[in-house]
Write a protein that holds these residues in place. Structure first.
Motif, mmCIF file in Angstrom:
data_model
loop_
_atom_site.group_PDB
_atom_site.id
_atom_site.type_symbol
_atom_site.label_atom_id
_atom_site.label_comp_id
_atom_site.label_asym_id
_atom_site.label_seq_id
_atom_site.Cartn_x
_atom_site.Cartn_y
_atom_site.Cartn_z
ATOM 1 N N ALA A 17 32.296 52.797 26.358
ATOM 2 C CA ALA A 17 32.910 53.593 27.429
ATOM 3 C C ALA A 17 33.797 54.685 26.859
ATOM 4 O O ALA A 17 33.819 55.821 27.378
ATOM 5 C CB ALA A 17 33.723 52.674 28.347
ATOM 6 N N THR A 18 34.514 54.383 25.796
ATOM 7 C CA THR A 18 35.401 55.381 25.186
ATOM 8 C C THR A 18 34.595 56.473 24.503
ATOM 9 O O THR A 18 34.972 57.659 24.544
ATOM 10 C CB THR A 18 36.369 54.709 24.199
ATOM 11 O OG1 THR A 18 37.084 53.671 24.870
ATOM 12 C CG2 THR A 18 37.367 55.710 23.639
ATOM 13 N N ARG A 20 31.734 57.600 25.491
ATOM 14 C CA ARG A 20 31.288 58.481 26.575
ATOM 15 C C ARG A 20 32.429 59.377 27.067
ATOM 16 O O ARG A 20 32.228 60.560 27.357
ATOM 17 C CB ARG A 20 30.727 57.644 27.722
ATOM 18 C CG ARG A 20 29.460 56.886 27.366
ATOM 19 C CD ARG A 20 28.896 56.127 28.559
ATOM 20 N NE ARG A 20 27.670 55.435 28.180
ATOM 21 C CZ ARG A 20 27.592 54.120 27.938
ATOM 22 N NH1 ARG A 20 28.682 53.366 28.067
ATOM 23 N NH2 ARG A 20 26.450 53.573 27.587
ATOM 24 N N ARG A 21 33.628 58.804 27.167
ATOM 25 C CA ARG A 21 34.776 59.574 27.681
ATOM 26 C C ARG A 21 35.112 60.738 26.757
ATOM 27 O O ARG A 21 35.386 61.857 27.227
ATOM 28 C CB ARG A 21 35.986 58.640 27.826
ATOM 29 C CG ARG A 21 37.238 59.330 28.362
ATOM 30 C CD ARG A 21 37.032 59.761 29.798
ATOM 31 N NE ARG A 21 38.166 60.476 30.351
ATOM 32 C CZ ARG A 21 38.375 61.793 30.220
ATOM 33 N NH1 ARG A 21 37.530 62.536 29.513
ATOM 34 N NH2 ARG A 21 39.422 62.360 30.774
ATOM 35 N N GLN A 208 38.007 47.518 34.251
ATOM 36 C CA GLN A 208 36.688 47.856 33.746
ATOM 37 C C GLN A 208 36.829 48.620 32.424
ATOM 38 O O GLN A 208 37.870 49.242 32.166
ATOM 39 C CB GLN A 208 35.936 48.712 34.763
ATOM 40 C CG GLN A 208 35.661 48.016 36.090
ATOM 41 C CD GLN A 208 34.745 46.812 35.925
ATOM 42 O OE1 GLN A 208 33.747 46.878 35.200
ATOM 43 N NE2 GLN A 208 35.079 45.704 36.600
ATOM 44 N N GLN A 210 35.857 51.401 31.600
ATOM 45 C CA GLN A 210 36.215 52.799 31.841
ATOM 46 C C GLN A 210 37.723 52.974 31.989
ATOM 47 O O GLN A 210 38.281 54.005 31.590
ATOM 48 C CB GLN A 210 35.500 53.319 33.085
ATOM 49 C CG GLN A 210 35.696 54.808 33.322
ATOM 50 C CD GLN A 210 35.125 55.656 32.203
ATOM 51 O OE1 GLN A 210 33.990 55.444 31.797
ATOM 52 N NE2 GLN A 210 35.903 56.618 31.700
ATOM 53 N N ASP A 211 38.403 51.974 32.545
ATOM 54 C CA ASP A 211 39.863 52.052 32.670
ATOM 55 C C ASP A 211 40.520 52.133 31.296
ATOM 56 O O ASP A 211 41.477 52.892 31.087
ATOM 57 C CB ASP A 211 40.401 50.826 33.418
ATOM 58 C CG ASP A 211 39.872 50.729 34.834
ATOM 59 O OD1 ASP A 211 39.784 51.757 35.508
ATOM 60 O OD2 ASP A 211 39.548 49.595 35.261
ATOM 61 N N ALA A 213 38.958 53.130 28.518
ATOM 62 C CA ALA A 213 38.547 54.405 27.921
ATOM 63 C C ALA A 213 39.443 55.547 28.389
ATOM 64 O O ALA A 213 39.877 56.389 27.586
ATOM 65 C CB ALA A 213 37.087 54.696 28.275
ATOM 66 N N ASP A 214 39.738 55.576 29.677
ATOM 67 C CA ASP A 214 40.611 56.626 30.211
ATOM 68 C C ASP A 214 42.013 56.529 29.618
ATOM 69 O O ASP A 214 42.668 57.545 29.356
ATOM 70 C CB ASP A 214 40.689 56.527 31.731
ATOM 71 C CG ASP A 214 39.401 56.928 32.431
ATOM 72 O OD1 ASP A 214 38.586 57.641 31.813
ATOM 73 O OD2 ASP A 214 39.205 56.512 33.595
#
Length: 249
Positions: A17-18, A20-21, A208, A210-211, A213-214
């Motif tokens: 996820a990171t 991708r971010r 998740q 993504q959290d 990663a953000d």
């Protein structure tokens, strides 16, 4: 100038996820992991700004060779994300396998410090950043956490120690400490038991990948004079457990 982040454990969960971010934000990404096929899949998805480096983080010789073989465009690393890590088992200490304990220490501690040591000179030269993925288990013990919690407490304390040692270099160091987060990590911990996975997350609205990663992206892209020392993150559904009490029969 395009910046570069190296993400260990990029083949799933937080790491993927990171990757991708950061790619979405225009960075170059080096993703490491044991599973070359997954790195190839990420490369096909993310394109030329992603470079996969397949090695086991517990194999220092393979790590050294992979770092030496980085293409010129990826060789200057601005941010290190120490994400590779695992938990094995949830049983109390007397019922665990010593081999599982040693695997967790080798991956979560020895592998992390080895990769960090290799990259420190370049990170200092570029006034970069180190982001270490610890855990709420760094701070809060729980039954079955034993060595996993100990390794993550090491990651947190190592982060603070690095921050102290790197004073004046401009290098920022952060420990990110997630709580309940839905990812492949839990399947690995439970030996692939999907029922245990479903039971843990059912109805919890967990964090998740993504959290996380953000959060990593936010920390890594703050102004150069701002350092987040440690950041503990939980889903709203999770809070602090009470102390255990054993009562005599």
């Amino acid at each position: 100038m395009t910046k570069t982040i190296l993400i260990s454990g990029a083949t799933a969960g937080f790491g993927a996820a990171t990757a991708r971010r950061f790619i979405a934000a225009g960075w170059r990404v080096i993703g490491t992991g044991r599973r070359a096929d997954r790195l190839d899949t990420l490369k096909a998805e993310l394109g030329e700004r992603f470079h996969g480096a397949a090695f086991d983080i517990t194999d220092e010789a393979a790590m050294t060779a992979a770092l030496a073989a980085l293409p010129a465009d990826f060789a200057k690393i601005d941010v290190l994300l120490n994400n590779a890590g695992l938990a094995l088992g949830t049983k109390p200490a007397p019922q665990t396998k010593l081999s599982d304990w040693k695997t967790m220490i080798g991956t979560n501690v020895t592998g992390l410090v080895t990769l960090t040591h290799h990259l420190l000179p370049g990170l200092i030269e570029r006034r970069g950043a180190i982001v270490n993925i610890a855990s709420v288990a760094s701070n809060w013990p729980y039954a079955g956490g034993n060595v996993y919690g100990g390794t993550k407490a090491f990651v947190r304390q190592f982060s603070l120690g690095l921050r102290s040692d790197l004073q004046g270099t401009g290098v920022r160091v952060t420990s990110i400490e997630p709580g309940l987060c839905e990812s492949e990590f839990t399947l690995v911990r439970n030996g692939g038991d999907k029922a245990a996975y479903d039971a843990l997350y059912g109805g919890t609205d967990p964090l998740q990948p993504q959290d996380i990663a953000d959060t990593v992206f936010w920390v890594a892209t703050l102004p150069a004079h701002v350092n987040i020392n440690s950041l503990e993150i939980m889903p709203v559904s999770q809070s602090f457990a009470g102390f255990q009490i054993h009562r005599k029969a």
